[in-house]
Design a protein around this motif. Sequence first.
Motif, PDB file in Angstrom:
ATOM      1  N   UNK A  60       0.856  -1.187   0.000  1.00 32.12           N
ATOM      2  CA  UNK A  60       0.000   0.000   0.000  1.00 32.12           C
ATOM      3  C   UNK A  60       0.889   1.233   0.000  1.00 32.12           C
ATOM      4  N   UNK A  61       0.273   2.350  -0.304  1.00 34.41           N
ATOM      5  CA  UNK A  61       1.023   3.599  -0.283  1.00 34.41           C
ATOM      6  C   UNK A  61       0.851   4.307   1.037  1.00 34.41           C
ATOM      7  N   UNK A  62       1.924   4.940   1.447  1.00 37.87           N
ATOM      8  CA  UNK A  62       1.934   5.758   2.649  1.00 37.87           C
ATOM      9  C   UNK A  62       2.476   7.128   2.267  1.00 37.87           C
ATOM     10  N   UNK A  63       2.310   8.076   3.164  1.00 40.19           N
ATOM     11  CA  UNK A  63       2.826   9.413   2.932  1.00 40.19           C
ATOM     12  C   UNK A  63       3.634   9.859   4.138  1.00 40.19           C
ATOM     13  N   UNK A  64       4.610  10.719   3.875  1.00 41.74           N
ATOM     14  CA  UNK A  64       5.439  11.267   4.944  1.00 41.74           C
ATOM     15  C   UNK A  64       5.857  12.678   4.561  1.00 41.74           C
ATOM     16  N   UNK A  65       6.178  13.466   5.564  1.00 40.64           N
ATOM     17  CA  UNK A  65       6.676  14.812   5.320  1.00 40.64           C
ATOM     18  C   UNK A  65       8.053  14.729   4.677  1.00 40.64           C
ATOM     19  N   UNK A  66       8.296  15.618   3.729  1.00 36.41           N
ATOM     20  CA  UNK A  66       9.592  15.677   3.055  1.00 36.41           C
ATOM     21  C   UNK A  66       9.807  17.117   2.602  1.00 36.41           C
ATOM     22  N   UNK A  67      10.892  17.349   1.915  1.00 41.20           N
ATOM     23  CA  UNK A  67      11.138  18.647   1.295  1.00 41.20           C
ATOM     24  C   UNK A  67      11.512  18.426  -0.157  1.00 41.20           C
ATOM     25  N   UNK A  71      14.132  22.700  -0.671  1.00 36.67           N
ATOM     26  CA  UNK A  71      13.875  22.730   0.766  1.00 36.67           C
ATOM     27  C   UNK A  71      12.473  23.129   1.164  1.00 36.67           C
ATOM     28  N   UNK A  72      11.563  23.225   0.201  1.00 35.70           N
ATOM     29  CA  UNK A  72      10.170  23.573   0.508  1.00 35.70           C
ATOM     30  C   UNK A  72       9.426  22.334   0.994  1.00 35.70           C
ATOM     31  N   UNK A  73       8.609  22.512   2.010  1.00 32.72           N
ATOM     32  CA  UNK A  73       7.859  21.392   2.589  1.00 32.72           C
ATOM     33  C   UNK A  73       6.897  20.796   1.565  1.00 32.72           C
ATOM     34  N   UNK A  74       6.791  19.485   1.593  1.00 34.07           N
ATOM     35  CA  UNK A  74       5.843  18.770   0.741  1.00 34.07           C
ATOM     36  C   UNK A  74       5.546  17.417   1.374  1.00 34.07           C
ATOM     37  N   UNK A  75       4.548  16.756   0.884  1.00 33.36           N
ATOM     38  CA  UNK A  75       4.226  15.400   1.311  1.00 33.36           C
ATOM     39  C   UNK A  75       4.700  14.461   0.216  1.00 33.36           C
ATOM     40  N   UNK A  76       5.431  13.436   0.600  1.00 37.64           N
ATOM     41  CA  UNK A  76       5.957  12.469  -0.364  1.00 37.64           C
ATOM     42  C   UNK A  76       5.260  11.127  -0.171  1.00 37.64           C
ATOM     43  N   UNK A  77       4.970  10.473  -1.263  1.00 37.64           N
ATOM     44  CA  UNK A  77       4.300   9.168  -1.238  1.00 37.64           C
ATOM     45  C   UNK A  77       5.334   8.082  -1.512  1.00 37.64           C
ATOM     46  N   UNK A  84       7.325  -5.557   4.556  1.00 40.72           N
ATOM     47  CA  UNK A  84       7.972  -4.521   5.363  1.00 40.72           C
ATOM     48  C   UNK A  84       9.019  -3.710   4.621  1.00 40.72           C
ATOM     49  N   UNK A  85       9.128  -3.884   3.328  1.00 41.94           N
ATOM     50  CA  UNK A  85      10.081  -3.128   2.511  1.00 41.94           C
ATOM     51  C   UNK A  85       9.444  -1.821   2.047  1.00 41.94           C
ATOM     52  N   UNK A  86      10.202  -0.737   2.149  1.00 41.13           N
ATOM     53  CA  UNK A  86       9.754   0.547   1.616  1.00 41.13           C
ATOM     54  C   UNK A  86      10.362   0.726   0.231  1.00 41.13           C
ATOM     55  N   UNK A  87       9.569   1.254  -0.699  1.00 47.47           N
ATOM     56  CA  UNK A  87      10.053   1.553  -2.052  1.00 47.47           C
ATOM     57  C   UNK A  87       9.787   3.026  -2.311  1.00 47.47           C
ATOM     58  N   UNK A  88      10.869   3.769  -2.550  1.00 47.05           N
ATOM     59  CA  UNK A  88      10.778   5.213  -2.727  1.00 47.05           C
ATOM     60  C   UNK A  88      11.274   5.591  -4.115  1.00 47.05           C
ATOM     61  N   UNK A  89      10.483   6.362  -4.843  1.00 47.34           N
ATOM     62  CA  UNK A  89      10.961   6.983  -6.074  1.00 47.34           C
ATOM     63  C   UNK A  89      11.740   8.227  -5.658  1.00 47.34           C
ATOM     64  N   UNK A 115      16.832  11.807   1.073  1.00 47.48           N
ATOM     65  CA  UNK A 115      17.567  11.268   2.216  1.00 47.48           C
ATOM     66  C   UNK A 115      16.805  11.396   3.519  1.00 47.48           C
ATOM     67  N   UNK A 116      16.167  12.544   3.718  1.00 49.34           N
ATOM     68  CA  UNK A 116      15.399  12.733   4.951  1.00 49.34           C
ATOM     69  C   UNK A 116      14.161  11.831   4.958  1.00 49.34           C
ATOM     70  N   UNK A 117      13.586  11.580   3.798  1.00 52.83           N
ATOM     71  CA  UNK A 117      12.465  10.654   3.717  1.00 52.83           C
ATOM     72  C   UNK A 117      12.919   9.247   4.113  1.00 52.83           C
ATOM     73  N   UNK A 118      14.060   8.823   3.606  1.00 54.48           N
ATOM     74  CA  UNK A 118      14.594   7.493   3.971  1.00 54.48           C
ATOM     75  C   UNK A 118      14.862   7.416   5.483  1.00 54.48           C
TER      76      UNK A 118
END
Length: 121
Positions: A60-67, A71-77, A84-89, A115-118
């Motif tokens: 499933x998809x999740x969201x987290x705060x990122x930039x 450096x502008x704030x955004x939500x990343x999916x 339990x593996x995360x896959x990030x574009x 990097x901050x998302x990871x």
Amino acid sequence: MLKLVAAPNALKGSLSPFEAARAIAVGAKRAAADAEVLELGIADGGDGTAEVVCRARGGAFREAAAVDPLGRARTARYAWLDDGTAVIDVATASGLALLQATERSALTATSYGTGSLCARL
């Protein structure tokens, strides 16, 4: 019977790989109504990779705060697979599509957001 595989990558800025596969299948069926078309989205590691892997492996998809790259704030999916593996574009937080043409500069844009998302996961 004609058998086809529609397995496109994303068409940047217009269609996801799954939308492109559907469009190809519709066109093929229009040309040959009895055609059997297997629709598969693929990815090359860029935009859409998390969605392709998530659909193939289950999750499933999740969201987290990122930039973004400036450096502008955004939500990343990102995809969270059943194992339990995360896959990030990388493009989710650091992609060129997040910037206006005038903002694209190797001197000011960074991949810090990815990097901050990871680190949050």
